[in-house]
Design an enzyme around this catalytic site. Structure first.
Site, PDB file in Angstrom:
ATOM      1  N   PHE A  78      -0.383   5.319   4.027  1.00 19.41           N
ATOM      2  CA  PHE A  78       0.864   5.748   4.665  1.00 19.41           C
ATOM      3  C   PHE A  78       1.735   6.552   3.702  1.00 19.41           C
ATOM      4  O   PHE A  78       2.266   7.612   4.054  1.00 19.41           O
ATOM      5  CB  PHE A  78       1.612   4.505   5.159  1.00 19.41           C
ATOM      6  CG  PHE A  78       2.976   4.778   5.717  1.00 19.41           C
ATOM      7  CD1 PHE A  78       3.158   5.089   7.056  1.00 19.41           C
ATOM      8  CD2 PHE A  78       4.104   4.706   4.896  1.00 19.41           C
ATOM      9  CE1 PHE A  78       4.425   5.328   7.569  1.00 19.41           C
ATOM     10  CE2 PHE A  78       5.372   4.945   5.387  1.00 19.41           C
ATOM     11  CZ  PHE A  78       5.527   5.256   6.731  1.00 19.41           C
ATOM     12  N   ASP A  79       1.891   6.064   2.472  1.00 19.49           N
ATOM     13  CA  ASP A  79       2.735   6.747   1.479  1.00 19.49           C
ATOM     14  C   ASP A  79       2.251   8.168   1.220  1.00 19.49           C
ATOM     15  O   ASP A  79       3.025   9.130   1.237  1.00 19.49           O
ATOM     16  CB  ASP A  79       2.702   6.007   0.140  1.00 19.49           C
ATOM     17  CG  ASP A  79       3.203   4.584   0.232  1.00 19.49           C
ATOM     18  OD1 ASP A  79       2.730   3.851   1.108  1.00 19.49           O
ATOM     19  OD2 ASP A  79       4.056   4.216  -0.585  1.00 19.49           O
ATOM     20  N   THR A  80       0.934   8.275   0.957  1.00 24.80           N
ATOM     21  CA  THR A  80       0.369   9.578   0.635  1.00 24.80           C
ATOM     22  C   THR A  80       0.530  10.553   1.785  1.00 24.80           C
ATOM     23  O   THR A  80       0.941  11.708   1.585  1.00 24.80           O
ATOM     24  CB  THR A  80      -1.123   9.435   0.286  1.00 24.80           C
ATOM     25  OG1 THR A  80      -1.266   8.531  -0.813  1.00 24.80           O
ATOM     26  CG2 THR A  80      -1.714  10.777  -0.090  1.00 24.80           C
TER      27      THR A  80
END
Length: 453
Positions: A210-212
């Site tokens: 999700f972060d990437t």
């Protein structure tokens, strides 16, 4: 503080110009820090109380701490509920499905705070970096902020295996997705809510990737990402499965890379206008982005010319000069239009792609007339010219055609949208509210009371 668009400027996307958040205004807390947890009954209470104490001492705005429970099966939900009942600035949020990305999407979508952040429950990151993390978002300078363990001024204590995996992963991101941020997976990030509302529906991954995905899409959309060097100490009791997470991340890289390659994401909806500086305002009679477009067009032109000459040489072995020229120019023109559409003029997605190719073929026809006329004149003058002479004449003719192609591309095929009438403004369909769907499956187990102003 400006609240509307200054005279002489035109908004270029759905996001307004960034502004400093109002100081001392009544309403919701300025910052909502989310702490995603799964089976953290032992560490949850001391970590949340430590974070709360730090914010009380150092943070000059109202804040909230939200514990996002990812379907824990131990006493974590009870501990979170007790914290929410005893600490006014803490609330608990329960999800029945696992996934850090799913938890962040649900809590951020439901939050009313203008700045949204998250950090890992182990508090591996030094909390002194929290205020520098969110300050650029509060001031209006940046759209997102991330903590980085990979900058020169960061101080990191962790094992060689995790260091190798982290650096290798970020090298993969730089090589495959052209990412320029230094650390994708540090559990210490923040985002402005107005950005999150438009960006979250485009992020698909519910887990660690999700972060990437969030960062890659934000960077590709031209949003500003602020990086903060952090001091970070590895948690030896971390439950993250490195191999499984790495495999999932690589699958995510392939999926996002494919979506970006075909222009499947409407990133133009995240464009921001410039700020209040008069130097940033659009000046009548001065075309915007000309220098960058010239560089991009020249780069594409060099590659397409080489491709054209190669194709001409191949076709010339079995066909006449006119036939070989027409076939080579047609194939290179289609590729040239597609490359300039994406790289030079920044047009993404499939909208009007067929129309752009049709207009590009008209431009191709003009280029064909120039190059074919040059070959005809050469044949009439020299009778049977050598292959090298033909190529030299075609290079000169293509240079003339290239100048004309750029002018037609800029003025007709890909005109600056800021110069077009905005009759359809406000009629765009809304982005799918995927975040609302995620939030509907979650339930709040504690409420925020007496938020500190």
């Amino acid at each position: 503080m400006r609240t509307d668009t200054p005279a002489g400027t035109t908004a270029t996307g759905t996001l307004p110009a960034r502004e400093h958040l109002p100081v001392g205004a009544a309403g919701p807390p300025v910052l909502d820090v989310v702490v995603p947890v799964f089976n953290e009954e032992k560490d949850l209470e001391p970590c949340v109380r430590r974070l709360h104490g730090h914010l009380v001492r150092t943070f000059p705005y109202g804040f909230r701490i939200t514990v996002a429970d990812n379907a824990s099966t131990d006493r974590t939900p009870r501990v979170a509920a007790e914290l929410a009942a005893s600490v006014p600035e803490v609330r608990a949020f329960r999800l029945e499905q696992k996934g850090r990305g799913r938890a962040l999407r649900a809590v951020w979508a439901a939050s009313d705070a203008p700045v949204l952040a998250y950090m890992d429950v182990d508090l591996s990151t030094d909390l002194n970096a929290l205020l520098p993390l969110v300050a650029p978002l509060i001031s209006g300078h940046s759209d997102l902020a991330i903590g980085s363990r990979l900058t020169r001024s960061s101080r990191v204590v962790r094992g060689a295996k995790r260091e190798f995996v982290s650096r290798t992963y970020n090298l993969i991101l730089r090589g495959s997705l052209a990412a320029r941020f230094s650390d994708a997976q540090c559990g210490f990030k923040a985002i402005r809510r107005d950005v999150a509302e438009r960006l979250l529906p485009m992020v698909e991954d519910p887990g660690w990737f999700f972060d990437t995905e969030l960062l890659v899409l934000a960077e590709r959309a031209g949003l500003r990402i602020h990086e903060v060097p952090v001091d970070w100490v590895d948690d030896p009791d971390s439950t993250v499965h490195i191999v499984r997470t790495a495999v999932d991340d690589l699958k995510g890289v392939l999926r996002v890379g494919r979506a970006l390659a075909v222009g499947a994401l409407p990133l133009d909806r995240l464009a921001r206008p410039f700020g209040d500086d008069p130097r940033d305002r659009r000046i009548s009679g001065v075309p915007g982005g000309l220098a960058g477009q010239l560089v991009g067009f020249c780069a594409v032109g060099v590659l397409s010319t080489l491709c054209y000459l190669l194709l001409y040489s191949v076709f010339r072995t079995g066909a006449g000069s006119q036939t070989a020229n027409a076939a080579a120019l047609l194939l290179s023109a289609v590729a040239n239009t597609a490359a300039n559409r994406r790289l030079t003029f920044g047009v993404r997605g499939r909208d009007r792609a067929v129309r752009h190719q049709a207009q590009g073929l008209v431009v191709f026809g003009i280029g064909l007339a120039l190059t074919s006329g040059s070959l005809a004149a050469l044949d009439a003058a020299a009778g049977t010219p050598s292959h090298g002479t033909e190529l030299a004449v075609l290079v000169v003719a293509n240079l003339a055609a290239t100048v004309l192609r750029f002018l037609l591309f800029r003025a007709w095929v890909f005109p600056d949208r800021r110069d077009l009438p905005r009759a359809a403004e406000g009629t765009e369909s809304a982005l799918p509210r995927a975040a609302d769907t995620a939030a509907s499956g979650a339930r709040t187990t504690g409420t925020t009371r007496g938020i500190r102003r």
